[in-house]
Design a protein around this motif. Structure first.
Motif, PDB file in Angstrom:
ATOM      1  N   GLU A   1       0.830  -1.197   0.000  1.00 23.42           N
ATOM      2  CA  GLU A   1       0.000   0.000   0.000  1.00 23.42           C
ATOM      3  C   GLU A   1       0.868   1.252   0.000  1.00 23.42           C
ATOM      4  O   GLU A   1       2.014   1.230   0.448  1.00 23.42           O
ATOM      5  N   PHE A   2       0.339   2.337  -0.521  1.00 25.78           N
ATOM      6  CA  PHE A   2       1.056   3.604  -0.632  1.00 25.78           C
ATOM      7  C   PHE A   2       1.024   4.356   0.692  1.00 25.78           C
ATOM      8  O   PHE A   2      -0.028   4.495   1.321  1.00 25.78           O
ATOM      9  N   VAL A   3       2.179   4.837   1.119  1.00 28.30           N
ATOM     10  CA  VAL A   3       2.292   5.673   2.316  1.00 28.30           C
ATOM     11  C   VAL A   3       2.674   7.071   1.822  1.00 28.30           C
ATOM     12  O   VAL A   3       3.762   7.253   1.289  1.00 28.30           O
ATOM     13  N   PRO A   4       1.807   8.075   1.977  1.00 29.53           N
ATOM     14  CA  PRO A   4       2.013   9.381   1.347  1.00 29.53           C
ATOM     15  C   PRO A   4       3.119  10.250   1.941  1.00 29.53           C
ATOM     16  O   PRO A   4       3.507  11.221   1.330  1.00 29.53           O
ATOM     17  N   GLU A   5       3.643   9.922   3.096  1.00 33.16           N
ATOM     18  CA  GLU A   5       4.691  10.745   3.686  1.00 33.16           C
ATOM     19  C   GLU A   5       5.763   9.863   4.307  1.00 33.16           C
ATOM     20  O   GLU A   5       5.531   8.706   4.606  1.00 33.16           O
ATOM     21  N   PRO A   6       6.979  10.408   4.495  1.00 30.86           N
ATOM     22  CA  PRO A   6       8.073   9.620   5.067  1.00 30.86           C
ATOM     23  C   PRO A   6       7.764   9.149   6.496  1.00 30.86           C
ATOM     24  O   PRO A   6       7.025   9.797   7.237  1.00 30.86           O
ATOM     25  N   VAL A   7       8.347   8.043   6.850  1.00 29.96           N
ATOM     26  CA  VAL A   7       8.083   7.429   8.153  1.00 29.96           C
ATOM     27  C   VAL A   7       8.550   8.343   9.302  1.00 29.96           C
ATOM     28  O   VAL A   7       7.880   8.446  10.325  1.00 29.96           O
ATOM     29  N   ASN A   8       9.676   9.034   9.128  1.00 25.71           N
ATOM     30  CA  ASN A   8      10.163   9.880  10.210  1.00 25.71           C
ATOM     31  C   ASN A   8       9.201  11.035  10.505  1.00 25.71           C
ATOM     32  O   ASN A   8       9.132  11.509  11.628  1.00 25.71           O
ATOM     33  N   ARG A   9       8.446  11.512   9.514  1.00 24.36           N
ATOM     34  CA  ARG A   9       7.426  12.546   9.773  1.00 24.36           C
ATOM     35  C   ARG A   9       6.218  11.957  10.470  1.00 24.36           C
ATOM     36  O   ARG A   9       5.582  12.609  11.269  1.00 24.36           O
ATOM     37  N   MET A  10       5.888  10.727  10.156  1.00 22.71           N
ATOM     38  CA  MET A  10       4.707  10.106  10.755  1.00 22.71           C
ATOM     39  C   MET A  10       4.919   9.789  12.227  1.00 22.71           C
ATOM     40  O   MET A  10       3.975   9.831  13.005  1.00 22.71           O
TER      41      MET A  10
END
Length: 43
Positions: free
Chosen positions: A32-41
């Motif tokens: 699945e697509f993750v729209p933002e980088p993991v470190n921001r999440m």
């Protein structure tokens, strides 16, 4: 992997196997697509 459902884990949508004469065997995963980088999440 299909049975695992958790908000912190990227979901597996589809998978396929490819074989080539030169390089051999490949497993391709469609996630699945993750729209933002993991470190921001995680902030």
């Amino acid at each position: 992997m299909h049975m695992l459902d958790h908000p912190d884990i990227v979901g597996l949508k589809h998978y396929l196997f490819l074989t080539t004469k030169v390089d051999g065997f490949y497993l391709n995963l469609v996630l699945e697509f993750v729209p933002e980088p993991v470190n921001r999440m995680e902030r």
